[in-house]
Design a protein around this motif. Sequence first.
Motif, mmCIF file in Angstrom:
data_model
loop_
_atom_site.group_PDB
_atom_site.id
_atom_site.type_symbol
_atom_site.label_atom_id
_atom_site.label_comp_id
_atom_site.label_asym_id
_atom_site.label_seq_id
_atom_site.Cartn_x
_atom_site.Cartn_y
_atom_site.Cartn_z
ATOM 1 N N UNK A 6 38.254 33.639 49.195
ATOM 2 C CA UNK A 6 37.946 32.605 48.206
ATOM 3 C C UNK A 6 36.453 32.596 47.883
ATOM 4 N N UNK A 7 35.609 32.736 48.903
ATOM 5 C CA UNK A 7 34.163 32.752 48.685
ATOM 6 C C UNK A 7 33.765 33.971 47.861
ATOM 7 N N UNK A 8 34.388 35.089 48.136
ATOM 8 C CA UNK A 8 34.096 36.313 47.393
ATOM 9 C C UNK A 8 34.500 36.162 45.926
ATOM 10 N N UNK A 9 35.656 35.563 45.692
ATOM 11 C CA UNK A 9 36.130 35.336 44.322
ATOM 12 C C UNK A 9 35.191 34.368 43.609
ATOM 13 N N UNK A 10 34.793 33.295 44.293
ATOM 14 C CA UNK A 10 33.888 32.319 43.691
ATOM 15 C C UNK A 10 32.535 32.949 43.370
ATOM 16 N N UNK A 11 32.042 33.814 44.253
ATOM 17 C CA UNK A 11 30.760 34.487 44.030
ATOM 18 C C UNK A 11 30.836 35.382 42.796
ATOM 19 N N UNK A 12 31.937 36.133 42.675
ATOM 20 C CA UNK A 12 32.129 37.001 41.507
ATOM 21 C C UNK A 12 32.233 36.175 40.227
ATOM 22 N N UNK A 13 32.918 35.032 40.305
ATOM 23 C CA UNK A 13 33.082 34.165 39.147
ATOM 24 C C UNK A 13 31.734 33.591 38.708
ATOM 25 N N UNK A 14 30.916 33.149 39.675
ATOM 26 C CA UNK A 14 29.582 32.620 39.360
ATOM 27 C C UNK A 14 28.700 33.697 38.731
ATOM 28 N N UNK A 15 28.772 34.910 39.276
ATOM 29 C CA UNK A 15 27.962 36.005 38.737
ATOM 30 C C UNK A 15 28.389 36.327 37.316
#
Length: 75
Positions: A6-15
């Motif tokens: 989830x953190x990885x997905x959120x990081x990609x989404x923010x980027x």
Amino acid sequence: CSDQRDQSINKKKRKKQYMQMLDDLQVNDEIMTRGGIIGKIISLDGDNMVLESGPDRARLKMTKNAIANKIYKED
């Protein structure tokens, strides 16, 4: 393990959102740099821009990656 995903997905989404914001920048947009300088974009040239800031209208040349966020004014 789900939290890390989830953190990885959120990081990609923010980027992705950040990159979209950089792509959408226009002259006269007000932004804040990563260093905390607030100013108005007066010129855009590829990955570079000129920012005008302060009462003396100082002009600073920097790359778009120096931008922390765009300042959205409420009507």
